[in-house]
Design an enzyme around this catalytic site. Structure first.
Site, PDB file in Angstrom:
ATOM      1  CB  ALA A 140      -1.063  -0.466   1.273  1.00 37.01           C
ATOM      2  CG  HIS A 181      -0.463  -8.966   4.614  1.00 40.08           C
ATOM      3  ND1 HIS A 181      -1.788  -8.983   4.781  1.00 40.08           N
ATOM      4  CD2 HIS A 181      -0.123  -7.634   4.895  1.00 40.08           C
ATOM      5  CE1 HIS A 181      -2.418  -8.117   4.186  1.00 40.08           C
ATOM      6  NE2 HIS A 181      -0.793  -6.590   4.544  1.00 40.08           N
TER       7      HIS A 181
HETATM    8  C1  LIG Z   1       4.219  -1.725   4.045  1.00 40.20           C
HETATM    9  C2  LIG Z   1       3.503  -2.774   2.937  1.00 40.20           C
HETATM   10  C3  LIG Z   1       2.147  -2.417   2.636  1.00 40.20           C
HETATM   11  C4  LIG Z   1       1.107  -3.641   2.332  1.00 40.20           C
HETATM   12  N1  LIG Z   1       0.295  -4.402   2.397  1.00 40.20           N
HETATM   13  C5  LIG Z   1      -0.714  -5.035   1.423  1.00 40.20           C
HETATM   14  C6  LIG Z   1      -2.024  -4.620   0.715  1.00 40.20           C
HETATM   15  O1  LIG Z   1      -2.329  -3.796   0.081  1.00 40.20           O
HETATM   16  N2  LIG Z   1      -2.358  -5.880   0.735  1.00 40.20           N
HETATM   17  C7  LIG Z   1      -1.606  -6.280   0.099  1.00 40.20           C
HETATM   18  O2  LIG Z   1      -2.340  -8.308   0.109  1.00 40.20           O
HETATM   19  N3  LIG Z   1      -0.892  -7.240   1.334  1.00 40.20           N
HETATM   20  C8  LIG Z   1      -0.315  -6.209   1.985  1.00 40.20           C
HETATM   21  N4  LIG Z   1       1.014  -6.515   2.559  1.00 40.20           N
HETATM   22  C9  LIG Z   1       2.165  -7.356   2.231  1.00 40.20           C
HETATM   23  C10 LIG Z   1       2.200  -8.087   0.945  1.00 40.20           C
HETATM   24  O3  LIG Z   1       2.215  -8.406   0.319  1.00 40.20           O
HETATM   25  C11 LIG Z   1       3.660  -8.866   1.048  1.00 40.20           C
HETATM   26  O4  LIG Z   1       2.540  -9.765   1.109  1.00 40.20           O
HETATM   27  C12 LIG Z   1       4.841  -8.730   1.861  1.00 40.20           C
HETATM   28  O5  LIG Z   1       5.088  -7.883   2.149  1.00 40.20           O
HETATM   29  C13 LIG Z   1       6.082 -10.652   1.873  1.00 40.20           C
HETATM   30  O6  LIG Z   1       6.972  -9.770   2.780  1.00 40.20           O
HETATM   31  P1  LIG Z   1       8.185  -9.393   2.219  1.00 40.20           P
HETATM   32  O7  LIG Z   1       7.858  -7.579   2.349  1.00 40.20           O
HETATM   33  O8  LIG Z   1       9.420  -9.530   3.457  1.00 40.20           O
HETATM   34  O9  LIG Z   1       8.797  -9.561   1.043  1.00 40.20           O
HETATM   35  C14 LIG Z   1       1.994  -5.682   2.374  1.00 40.20           C
HETATM   36  C15 LIG Z   1       3.579  -5.478   3.148  1.00 40.20           C
HETATM   37  C16 LIG Z   1       4.052  -4.228   3.285  1.00 40.20           C
HETATM   38  C17 LIG Z   1       5.743  -3.851   3.914  1.00 40.20           C
HETATM   39  C1  LIG Z   2      -6.475   1.935   4.766  1.00 45.12           C
HETATM   40  C2  LIG Z   2      -5.677   0.803   4.137  1.00 45.12           C
HETATM   41  C3  LIG Z   2      -5.556  -0.626   4.734  1.00 45.12           C
HETATM   42  C4  LIG Z   2      -4.684  -0.951   3.865  1.00 45.12           C
HETATM   43  C5  LIG Z   2      -3.558  -2.171   3.996  1.00 45.12           C
HETATM   44  C6  LIG Z   2      -2.052  -2.042   3.905  1.00 45.12           C
HETATM   45  C7  LIG Z   2      -1.615  -3.552   4.344  1.00 45.12           C
HETATM   46  O1  LIG Z   2      -2.635  -4.614   3.927  1.00 45.12           O
HETATM   47  C8  LIG Z   2      -0.671  -3.431   5.217  1.00 45.12           C
HETATM   48  O2  LIG Z   2      -0.389  -4.671   6.208  1.00 45.12           O
HETATM   49  O3  LIG Z   2      -0.151  -2.203   5.520  1.00 45.12           O
END
Ligand SMILES: Cc1cc2nc3c(=O)[nH]c(=O)nc-3n(C[C@H](O)[C@H](O)[C@H](O)COP(=O)(O)O)c2cc1C
Ligand SMILES: CCCCCCC(=O)C(=O)O
Length: 351
Positions: free
Chosen positions: A82, A244
């Site tokens: 995100a 995640h």
């Molecule tokens: C800052 C941040 C935001 C994320 N936002 C989302 C998201 O909006 N939707 C989602 O499915 N996963 C989200 N994730 C999880 C990532 O898709 C992913 O599963 C994860 O970052 C993988 O691990 P890594 O950061 O060690 O590569 C987010 C992860 C991070 C670090």
């Molecule tokens: C209010 C929006 C929520 C976004 C979620 C982003 C996410 O998955 C994360 O790990 O950060």
């Protein structure tokens, strides 16, 4: 002052930490609760050893894979993260340019700070990550937007019945985007809706989703082999083994430790992808040897973006590609599709 050379993903992590606003740096870096899973995602890779083969007479390695119908130049895709405009003013548009240049898939987050139409216009193979919203009519309108923009698959995040508890964010009281930044995919008649999570979603909602779209639906956030079987039975096009990035339920296993049981449960019926803790080409090889078709990177992309916009993301992706190729050469493999578990020495009792 001499600028240090950024040779690997961790160099980008350190450089990004110097550049980002400390509150945003903590948002990107942080995990849930005690961050045990966050740390495990990385260290579990270190406990796996590589047992290379020699004198195999292989050509330069072929890194290409077919990723659920999207041909990619390497088995590394961009996991959805995100709020990219917290890292760089061009946000997800810059990220998408880098994904296009690398010839790989970007998964655009529903919580993107650039609209999916503008992200898609950068020319990358794009999938759209979705959090089902309790207002299903609104959810359907978002899906239609993503499809019209050219997204080739929907990635339904299933590990988020509620938001994970990020104590770093709580300490900073970081709960909303700064003025001027919005989740652009949540616009509805001029308003920006908040993203909601709900524990009430179930497998029947996957059926609903499939009834309103022709796009393949990939489930992200599968850890239990029984859920992997249900995913196959419910017509998922692929699953992503993911916790995640350690941001939802703390003390779940590292993604790499959950992978083999999911691969066994799926039995080759659909592709199994993985993300979490990929920082080196050796990590990619280990995940592929344990049965993943490809791996996603989350934070490394954000670090690249913070350091140098789209060029920084490109640099991170090319570092991982070069490390992957180098590892394959040293292991005696001519293609990422040849990798087998015999290449690995697994820690006793863990797998
Ligand atoms: C800052 C941040 C935001 C994320 N936002 C989302 C998201 O909006 N939707 C989602 O499915 N996963 C989200 N994730 C999880 C990532 O898709 C992913 O599963 C994860 O970052 C993988 O691990 P890594 O950061 O060690 O590569 C987010 C992860 C991070 C670090
Ligand atoms: C209010 C929006 C929520 C976004 C979620 C982003 C996410 O998955 C994360 O790990 O950060």
């Amino acid at each position: 002052m001499t600028v240090p050379k950024l040779l690997n993903v961790r160099d980008f992590q350190a450089a990004a930490a110097q550049i980002l606003d400390p509150v945003h740096a903590d948002y990107f870096a942080g995990g849930a609760r005690d961050e045990i899973t966050l740390a495990e995602n990385e260290t579990a890779f270190d406990r796996i050893s590589l047992l290379p083969r020699v004198l195999r007479g292989r050509p330069a390695p072929d890194l290409t894979v077919d990723l659920v119908g999207s041909p990619t130049s390497m088995p590394i895709f961009l996991s959805p993260t995100a709020f990219h405009r917290l890292a760089h003013p061009e946000g997800e548009a810059a990220t998408a340019r880098a994904a296009a240049a690398a010839g790989t898939v970007m998964i655009a987050a529903m919580a993107s700070t650039v609209a999916v139409e503008e992200v898609a216009a950068q020319g990358t193979a794009l999938w759209f990550q979705l959090y089902l919203q309790p207002d299903l009519a609104f959810t359907e309108s978002v899906i239609q937007r993503a499809a019209a923009a050219g997204c080739r698959a929907l990635v339904l995040t299933v590990d988020s019945a509620v938001f994970g508890s990020h104590e770093r964010d709580n300490r900073h009281d970081f709960h909303q985007l700064p003025d001027g930044l919005h989740c652009e995919n949540m616009r509805d008649a001029g308003e920006v809706r908040p993203i909601q999570m709900s524990p009430e979603f179930s497998w029947k909602h996957l059926r609903w989703l499939q009834s309103v779209t022709d796009l393949p639906v990939i489930l992200k956030g599968i850890l239990h082999p029984d859920d992997a079987i249900l995913a196959v039975e419910h017509g998922a096009a692929a699953v992503i083994v993911s916790n995640h990035g350690g941001r939802q339920l703390d003390t779940t296993p590292a993604s790499i430790r959950a992978l083999p049981a999911v691969v066994r449960a799926v039995g080759g019926r659909i592709p199994v992808l993985l993300d979490g803790g990929i920082r080196r080409g050796t990590d990619v090889v280990k995940a592929l040897a344990l049965g993943a078709t490809a791996v996603g990177v989350g934070r490394p992309v954000v670090w690249g973006l913070a350091v140098d916009g789209g060029k920084g993301v490109s640099a991170v992706l090319e570092i991982l590609r070069a490390e992957l190729e180098h590892t394959l050469l040293l292991c005696g493999y001519g293609s990422v599709r040849e990798l087998v578990a015999g290449l690995l020495l697994l820690p006793p009792g863990e797998y």
